[in-house]
Scaffold this motif. Structure first.
Motif, mmCIF file in Angstrom:
data_model
loop_
_atom_site.group_PDB
_atom_site.id
_atom_site.type_symbol
_atom_site.label_atom_id
_atom_site.label_comp_id
_atom_site.label_asym_id
_atom_site.label_seq_id
_atom_site.Cartn_x
_atom_site.Cartn_y
_atom_site.Cartn_z
ATOM 1 N N THR A 87 0.865 -1.185 0.000
ATOM 2 C CA THR A 87 0.000 0.000 0.000
ATOM 3 C C THR A 87 0.898 1.229 0.000
ATOM 4 O O THR A 87 1.720 1.398 0.898
ATOM 5 C CB THR A 87 -0.922 0.034 1.232
ATOM 6 N N VAL A 88 0.760 2.057 -1.030
ATOM 7 C CA VAL A 88 1.579 3.264 -1.172
ATOM 8 C C VAL A 88 0.772 4.481 -0.723
ATOM 9 O O VAL A 88 -0.363 4.679 -1.156
ATOM 10 C CB VAL A 88 2.033 3.462 -2.631
ATOM 11 N N VAL A 89 1.379 5.286 0.146
ATOM 12 C CA VAL A 89 0.769 6.551 0.577
ATOM 13 C C VAL A 89 1.688 7.666 0.090
ATOM 14 O O VAL A 89 2.719 7.955 0.711
ATOM 15 C CB VAL A 89 0.604 6.604 2.115
ATOM 16 N N PRO A 90 1.381 8.313 -1.053
ATOM 17 C CA PRO A 90 2.265 9.341 -1.612
ATOM 18 C C PRO A 90 1.863 10.750 -1.185
ATOM 19 O O PRO A 90 0.687 11.041 -0.986
ATOM 20 C CB PRO A 90 2.060 9.164 -3.115
ATOM 21 N N ARG A 91 2.853 11.624 -1.083
ATOM 22 C CA ARG A 91 2.570 13.033 -0.781
ATOM 23 C C ARG A 91 2.271 13.828 -2.042
ATOM 24 O O ARG A 91 1.690 14.910 -1.962
ATOM 25 C CB ARG A 91 3.755 13.678 -0.061
ATOM 26 N N ARG A 92 2.700 13.304 -3.200
ATOM 27 C CA ARG A 92 2.557 14.083 -4.422
ATOM 28 C C ARG A 92 2.016 13.213 -5.547
ATOM 29 O O ARG A 92 2.292 12.018 -5.616
ATOM 30 C CB ARG A 92 3.911 14.674 -4.831
ATOM 31 N N LEU A 93 1.255 13.831 -6.428
ATOM 32 C CA LEU A 93 0.757 13.159 -7.621
ATOM 33 C C LEU A 93 0.793 14.173 -8.752
ATOM 34 O O LEU A 93 0.101 15.196 -8.704
ATOM 35 C CB LEU A 93 -0.671 12.643 -7.398
ATOM 36 N N ASP A 94 1.615 13.933 -9.778
ATOM 37 C CA ASP A 94 1.765 14.886 -10.875
ATOM 38 C C ASP A 94 0.677 14.755 -11.921
ATOM 39 O O ASP A 94 0.325 15.722 -12.595
ATOM 40 C CB ASP A 94 3.134 14.709 -11.552
ATOM 41 N N GLU A 95 0.183 13.547 -12.078
ATOM 42 C CA GLU A 95 -0.810 13.300 -13.126
ATOM 43 C C GLU A 95 -1.696 12.134 -12.721
ATOM 44 O O GLU A 95 -1.309 11.284 -11.912
ATOM 45 C CB GLU A 95 -0.116 12.996 -14.460
ATOM 46 N N ALA A 96 -2.899 12.093 -13.286
ATOM 47 C CA ALA A 96 -3.827 11.009 -12.975
ATOM 48 C C ALA A 96 -3.251 9.675 -13.426
ATOM 49 O O ALA A 96 -2.559 9.588 -14.450
ATOM 50 C CB ALA A 96 -5.163 11.273 -13.658
ATOM 51 N N LEU A 97 -3.522 8.643 -12.657
ATOM 52 C CA LEU A 97 -3.019 7.324 -12.988
ATOM 53 C C LEU A 97 -3.810 6.721 -14.145
ATOM 54 O O LEU A 97 -5.046 6.730 -14.138
ATOM 55 C CB LEU A 97 -3.113 6.391 -11.775
ATOM 56 N N ALA A 98 -3.081 6.197 -15.129
ATOM 57 C CA ALA A 98 -3.735 5.507 -16.227
ATOM 58 C C ALA A 98 -4.253 4.157 -15.743
ATOM 59 O O ALA A 98 -3.720 3.578 -14.790
ATOM 60 C CB ALA A 98 -2.755 5.319 -17.385
ATOM 61 N N GLU A 99 -5.263 3.671 -16.403
ATOM 62 C CA GLU A 99 -5.801 2.357 -16.038
ATOM 63 C C GLU A 99 -4.725 1.294 -16.215
ATOM 64 O O GLU A 99 -4.031 1.253 -17.230
ATOM 65 C CB GLU A 99 -7.015 2.034 -16.916
ATOM 66 N N GLY A 100 -4.551 0.468 -15.214
ATOM 67 C CA GLY A 100 -3.538 -0.582 -15.273
ATOM 68 C C GLY A 100 -2.154 -0.118 -14.908
ATOM 69 O O GLY A 100 -1.187 -0.867 -15.075
ATOM 70 N N ALA A 101 -2.009 1.114 -14.390
ATOM 71 C CA ALA A 101 -0.688 1.635 -14.050
ATOM 72 C C ALA A 101 -0.093 0.929 -12.836
ATOM 73 O O ALA A 101 1.129 0.857 -12.705
ATOM 74 C CB ALA A 101 -0.765 3.134 -13.791
ATOM 75 N N LEU A 102 -0.940 0.433 -11.947
ATOM 76 C CA LEU A 102 -0.459 -0.222 -10.730
ATOM 77 C C LEU A 102 -0.366 -1.727 -10.921
ATOM 78 O O LEU A 102 -1.266 -2.345 -11.504
ATOM 79 C CB LEU A 102 -1.403 0.072 -9.561
ATOM 80 N N PRO A 103 0.701 -2.349 -10.433
ATOM 81 C CA PRO A 103 0.763 -3.813 -10.433
ATOM 82 C C PRO A 103 -0.387 -4.388 -9.606
ATOM 83 O O PRO A 103 -0.927 -3.709 -8.716
ATOM 84 C CB PRO A 103 2.122 -4.109 -9.785
ATOM 85 N N PRO A 104 -0.785 -5.621 -9.860
ATOM 86 C CA PRO A 104 -1.955 -6.199 -9.190
ATOM 87 C C PRO A 104 -1.900 -6.156 -7.667
ATOM 88 O O PRO A 104 -2.932 -5.993 -7.022
ATOM 89 C CB PRO A 104 -1.971 -7.634 -9.708
ATOM 90 N N ALA A 105 -0.735 -6.307 -7.076
ATOM 91 C CA ALA A 105 -0.626 -6.370 -5.612
ATOM 92 C C ALA A 105 -0.298 -5.029 -4.973
ATOM 93 O O ALA A 105 0.022 -4.965 -3.793
ATOM 94 C CB ALA A 105 0.422 -7.407 -5.217
ATOM 95 N N VAL A 106 -0.395 -3.939 -5.765
ATOM 96 C CA VAL A 106 -0.069 -2.601 -5.254
ATOM 97 C C VAL A 106 -1.322 -1.733 -5.237
ATOM 98 O O VAL A 106 -2.065 -1.667 -6.219
ATOM 99 C CB VAL A 106 1.023 -1.929 -6.111
ATOM 100 N N THR A 107 -1.545 -1.048 -4.118
ATOM 101 C CA THR A 107 -2.623 -0.068 -3.975
ATOM 102 C C THR A 107 -2.002 1.280 -3.628
ATOM 103 O O THR A 107 -1.069 1.345 -2.828
ATOM 104 C CB THR A 107 -3.589 -0.477 -2.846
#
Length: 373
Positions: A42-62
């Motif tokens: 589980t990733v908790v980021p402080r910054r996001l530059d752009e919206a995540l594209a569909e499928g950008a995250l590996p299956p076991a990553v949130t």
């Protein structure tokens, strides 16, 4: 060991962000979720530059995108992430400055905590007493270079027995040697020219990248090699100063400031160059050196920072002393004399598969130390 251990990664940036730290964190997540340990992240980021594209995250990553923006929002989302999805087996603090949040989560979850150290932020003790105190309460320190780990240990007292060096990695299937892209050569007027390249963030707070030093060296280099052109890719608040300095040195026709280069265009950018040059003073490692070498471009790194580790002490590329213009000039000449389009032997140390093996071994050791057998 329990199946699918859960890792909570506090990050300044990861998916949906640009830059070396974001790339490192994405590679780290991919490696954490690989077999045999196969963690859930589980990733908790402080910054996001752009919206995540569909499928950008590996299956076991949130990724908890509501945490972006920092401040109280980040703390709240980090606590929510720790309380959802089952017990937390490991807390990875993805930046020294996020340690107060990580210490709080360790108290709530009783999970072991490790911090990832990238470079200059860990070389000197922080001004904030809270950060200095948190740094002395780590279970484990992970640094992307030996230099950074040594400088961190010097002020924090963190023992080497609870420390690991985890260098950056490069995707050799993506960054490959190839011909110069003809359309870009024509657009930039590079026909018959030899090209030096730097790719970096041009922020006024990061004047340690070595661009000023290359400009100084270029004056003498151009006297004997008027075909030399210097491309500076990247943007930031220091760009106007650098442009002015190039004009003051009479290099306005030899230096091109390209601005921000999208991730998708980086391979073509590297392939324009005859040498990648960044002899700075504050690099914690520098994934750009690996990417350039993977594309078969000779590189010039620095003796004054951890970029020397990216070229394995000079085995893979040239080293220069940024305080000595003659040293920078001669290192560039040596790099230009190297064959272009050939990956240096020994680059395989930094492959993604080697990185994954290191991460898996580290993860297993940290979980075992916490009793997750």
């Amino acid at each position: 060991m329990n199946s699918s251990p859960r890792v909570l990664l506090l990050a300044t940036e990861a998916y949906g962000c640009r830059g070396g730290i974001a790339t490192f964190n994405r590679n780290l997540c991919q490696a954490l979720t690989a077999a045999p340990v196969a963690a859930r992240v589980t990733v908790v980021p402080r910054r996001l530059d752009e919206a995540l594209a569909e499928g950008a995250l590996p299956p076991a990553v949130t990724q908890m995108t509501a945490a972006t923006g920092g401040g109280l929002r980040f703390w709240v989302e980090a606590i929510r992430a720790a309380r959802r999805g089952g017990p937390v087996d490991l807390i990875l603090c993805g930046h020294l400055y996020l340690l107060p949040t990580a210490v709080l989560l360790r108290a709530l979850t009783r999970a072991p905590m490790a911090v990832v150290l990238y470079g200059i932020e860990a070389w000197q003790p922080p001004r904030r007493r809270l950060l200095r105190g948190c740094a002395r309460r780590l279970d484990h320190a992970i640094a992307i270079s030996t230099l950074t780990l040594e400088r961190f240990a010097a002020w924090s007292g963190h023992p080497s027995s609870r420390s690991t060096v985890l260098p950056c990695a490069v995707d050799l299937s993506r960054f490959t040697p190839g011909p110069r892209p003809a359309e870009r050569v024509a657009a930039l007027g590079l026909q018959g020219r030899r090209v030096l390249l730097t790719l970096a963030r041009l922020d006024a707070s990061e004047r340690y990248k070595g661009i000023d030093e290359v400009l100084d060296a270029l004056v003498a280099l151009r006297a004997g090699s008027p075909d030399l052109v210097y491309l500076v890719a990247g943007d930031g608040s220091d760009r106007p100063r650098l442009e002015d300095r190039a004009r003051q040195l009479g290099l306005q026709d030899a230096v091109r400031f390209l601005g921000y280069v999208p991730e998708a265009d980086k391979v073509d950018l590297y392939r324009l160059a005859d040498a990648f040059v960044m002899p700075g003073r504050g690099e914690g490692f520098g994934i750009v050196y690996l990417e350039a070498m993977a594309c078969g471009i000779p590189v010039v790194a620095s003796r004054a920072d951890a970029s020397q580790e990216a070229v394995r002490g000079g085995l893979l590329g040239e080293l220069a002393d940024p305080a000595d213009t003659a040293s920078v000039r001669e290192a560039i000449r040596r790099a230009l004399a190297r064959p272009r389009g050939v990956r240096p032997d020994g680059l395989e140390v930094f492959t993604l598969s080697a990185f994954t093996e290191r991460v898996q071994a580290l993860l297993a050791a940290l979980l075992k130390g916490a009793g997750q057998d």
